[in-house]
Each structure stands twice: as C-alpha cells, then as structure tokens.
Design an enzyme around this catalytic site. Structure first.
Site, PDB file in Angstrom:
ATOM      1  N   THR A  47      28.539  46.413  37.083  1.00 43.43           N
ATOM      2  CA  THR A  47      28.895  46.212  37.827  1.00 43.43           C
ATOM      3  C   THR A  47      28.418  47.056  39.504  1.00 43.43           C
ATOM      4  O   THR A  47      28.125  46.771  40.377  1.00 43.43           O
ATOM      5  CB  THR A  47      30.274  45.957  38.143  1.00 43.43           C
ATOM      6  OG1 THR A  47      30.418  45.208  36.760  1.00 43.43           O
ATOM      7  CG2 THR A  47      30.570  45.446  39.254  1.00 43.43           C
ATOM      8  N   HIS A  50      25.268  45.906  40.304  1.00 42.62           N
ATOM      9  CA  HIS A  50      25.345  44.311  41.818  1.00 42.62           C
ATOM     10  C   HIS A  50      25.932  44.901  42.904  1.00 42.62           C
ATOM     11  O   HIS A  50      25.175  44.382  43.399  1.00 42.62           O
ATOM     12  CB  HIS A  50      26.238  44.031  40.320  1.00 42.62           C
ATOM     13  CG  HIS A  50      25.234  43.101  39.018  1.00 42.62           C
ATOM     14  ND1 HIS A  50      26.325  43.244  38.228  1.00 42.62           N
ATOM     15  CD2 HIS A  50      23.896  42.975  38.968  1.00 42.62           C
ATOM     16  CE1 HIS A  50      25.271  43.115  36.822  1.00 42.62           C
ATOM     17  NE2 HIS A  50      24.282  42.487  37.498  1.00 42.62           N
TER      18      HIS A  50
HETATM   19 ZN   LIG Z   1      32.631  48.103  34.993  1.00 39.38          ZN
END
Ligand SMILES: [Zn+2]
Ligand SMILES: [Zn+2]
Length: 370
Positions: A47, A50
């Site tokens: 994440t 991202h």
């Molecule tokens: Zn995470």
C-alpha cells in the site's frame, strides 16, 4: 521533555515523484492518551507503493509521511497513557505497535462494532504532515500515537521486524481469517496470491489445521516460500492457463474445489477465478482488492453454489494483539524471517520502493536511525 524539536521523515508531496527526506517538527506537548515513540523500524507494505504511485482508491491528504507498518519505543507519554488497549502496563522505554483510529461514537463503532469502518477514522500516512501532530507516518525517526489509536505493548523476545509486520500485513491476515470463521481439519484452503499476506495466511492456515493448502502465485521463488510456509501444492500463475489451474485444483479436491478461498492477490481477475473454483457451500474472503478496476462475473454462481462471499478491510486493535500472540508462539515454527528481504536506511527509501514495485522485494525493512 527529553527529545529534539524535529526529526527526519520520508515525505510524499506529489504522487510518483522522487521522495525527499525532510525535517519535520516533533510535537512538544502531548495530548492525554497520546504517545511519542522513536521508530525502531518500519517495514514496507504494498500500500505504501500504491500511495506513492497515486493508484490508491483511498483519500490521501498530501503532503504525507509515507509508511504505516512500524514499531516504536515510547519516549514520552500524555496523561492516562500508562496502559495499552488490553490492559497491560505501559511505560517509557516499552515497545508498541498501534492502530489507525476509531472514534467509539459513530454507528459503525457502536452498532456494527466494526471499528475499521469508523466514519471518523484517521489513518497513519493518510493525514497531512503540515498540521500537528505532524508525525503520522512510519518512515520517520519519531512517530505520534494519537489518543484514539489502539496500542499493544510488544514483549522483548519478539523480533522488531516481526512486530513491525504485525502492524499491517499480519493483522490484516488475522482479521480476514477471524472473520472467515474456523478452518476445519477437513477443509481444503486455496490462497490466491503469494505476496507477504498470502504467505502469512498459508502459515496461519497450516497452524490452524487445514487438511490441504493450495497456493496460486508467482514468481517461482515465492512459490518455494509458499511451500515452506505450509502449502501442500503450489501453482504458478505465470506458467499455467486457467483451464490447467482449474483441472489441478479439481484433481486435488475430488472434483469439488476448495472449501475456503482467500484472495490476497490484488488482481481483479482473481476474484472471478476464485468464484468459479470454490466448492459449493464454500467461503470466499476477499482481502487484496483496493483499486478501482472492474471484472465481469455471473452472480448466479453465488446463489447456485450457496456461497458466503466476504470482504475484510484492515484490522482492529484486537487483531494486532492476536497477531502478536501468534508470532510469540510460532515465530520459530514458520520461516517468518525469510519474508524480510532487505534492510534499508531512511535515505534509501526511493530505491526500496522501486525494488518493491518491480517485485524484487518481499518485505523490506527501513531502519530510520541507521
Ligand atoms: Zn499496509
Ligand atoms: Zn467511529
């Protein structure tokens, strides 16, 4: 108080641009229940990549300090901060992991009892670093634990890298498995995706007594690791077509398909495939999907197969605690350390993220004081 007025942190000002190490203020006054911690280490999560790329479908209040998977040592405490979220005493010098916030006074907190859906939720690395308390991200020398965050004291015998990965990757796996319900010793479990979450889930499914564990993923090195975490059978997503995967899985399950499927791949196509593969009466837990892509499915599959299809977002503080309990008991039963692919200092953040992007890393760890 005995700490400096500023420290260094990795700040994202614009998506996709080189990250700069900036000097960020440290709050000199702590609110009640707040903690100031020195970040011992922070691991990198998909994440983070991202967010940096700008491909997350979650609101981000730029500029932010990147990183949300970390462990810190308490250096200062607000009033009434001397116990953690499960009643263990907390003092300066203790190590902690901490959760995103929930308010305790909204519909989702109170009625649904799903704190990860709190409408007033504040997430680490999603809040601007230009307003107090500034230190809301993991790739920094200090971190601020806000009053509304859950926190768990970490026993000394737990490796800091495993504590760190328990604060996102592993608690997400524990939360998903908790919500799926017990794995029976007659169940075949299919894990889609052999990133850190998929590998950790294989380990938990193994310890939970699954009869048979099948993993679909890539590259081959990850599939080898999937076996080391307990997969009985691995299938390369790169070297097989769907028909072959389907045949191999049907062969391994008396033609029925897996009883429980966990999606950790992040690829939307995996969802359609999982729905098709799963046995009638099965449970499907979808965890890896955080983008905006779409996929076509025949919804009749859910009806006709009497499926339970569920999602799991993040994890609440109970899952952080359970993750730590699991690590404490099983840190030598599973090859957790093989997940730690590299160690970096803060200034190497751009290299680390680029290597994550090109799948050259599994779970790299940043040491902001090195
Ligand atoms: Zn995470
Ligand atoms: Zn709430």
């Amino acid at each position: 108080m005995d700490y400096p007025r500023s420290c260094y942190a990795a700040v994202v000002r614009e998506f996709g641009k080189e990250i700069e190490i900036e000097e960020v203020p440290i709050p000199q006054e702590l609110e009640d229940r707040a903690l100031l911690v020195k970040i011992e280490c922070a691991s990198i999560c998909g994440t983070d990549v991202h967010l940096w790329e700008g491909s997350l479908s979650i609101k981000v209040d730029l500029p932010v300090i990147l990183g949300h998977e970390m462990v810190g040592r308490v250096v200062a405490m607000g009033r009434h901060a001397d116990v953690d979220s499960v009643g263990q005493s907390l003092k300066i010098g203790d190590r902690v992991i901490w959760s995103h916030t929930n308010c305790g006074s909204c519909y989702y907190c109170t009625v649904e009892k799903q704190p990860t859906l709190c409408v007033n939720r504040k997430g680490y690395m999603y809040e601007t670093m230009e307003k107090p308390p500034y230190l809301m991200g993991g790739f920094a020398q200090y971190g601020y634990v806000v009053p509304e965050s859950g926190r768990i004291r970490i026993p000394d015998r737990i490796d800091e890298r495993l504590a760190s990965l328990s604060s996102c990757a592993f608690r997400s796996v524990i939360s998903a498995m908790d919500q799926t319900g017990p794995i029976r010793n007659t169940d075949t479990v299919l894990i889609q995706g052999t990133g850190p979450l998929g590998l950790l889930a294989i380990g938990v499914a193994k310890i939970s007594g699954a009869k048979n564990i099948i993993a679909i993923g890539a590259p081959d090195l990850r599939l080898d690791m999937a076996k080391e975490f307990g997969a009985d059978q691995v299938i390369s997503i790169e070297k097989t077509g769907y028909k072959e995967r389907m045949e191999r899985i049907k062969d391994a399950t008396n033609g029925r398909g897996p009883d429980v499927v966990f999606e950790f791949s992040g690829n939307v196509k995996a969802f359609a495939e999982g729905l098709d593969l799963i046995a009638p009466g099965g449970r499907y837990m979808v965890v890896g999907q955080l983008g905006d892509d779409t996929v076509q499915i025949p919804p009749s599959m859910i009806t006709k197969k009497n499926l339970r299809v569920m999602g799991s977002f993040s994890g609440d503080i109970s899952h952080y605690w359970k993750a730590i309990q699991f690590i404490e008991k099983h840190q030598h039963d599973l090859p957790f350390h093989k997940l730690i692919s590299n160690e970096y200092s803060l200034k190497d953040i751009n290299t680390a993220l680029k290597r994550m992007q090109s799948f050259q890393e599994i779970k790299p760890v940043l040491y902001p004081w090195k």
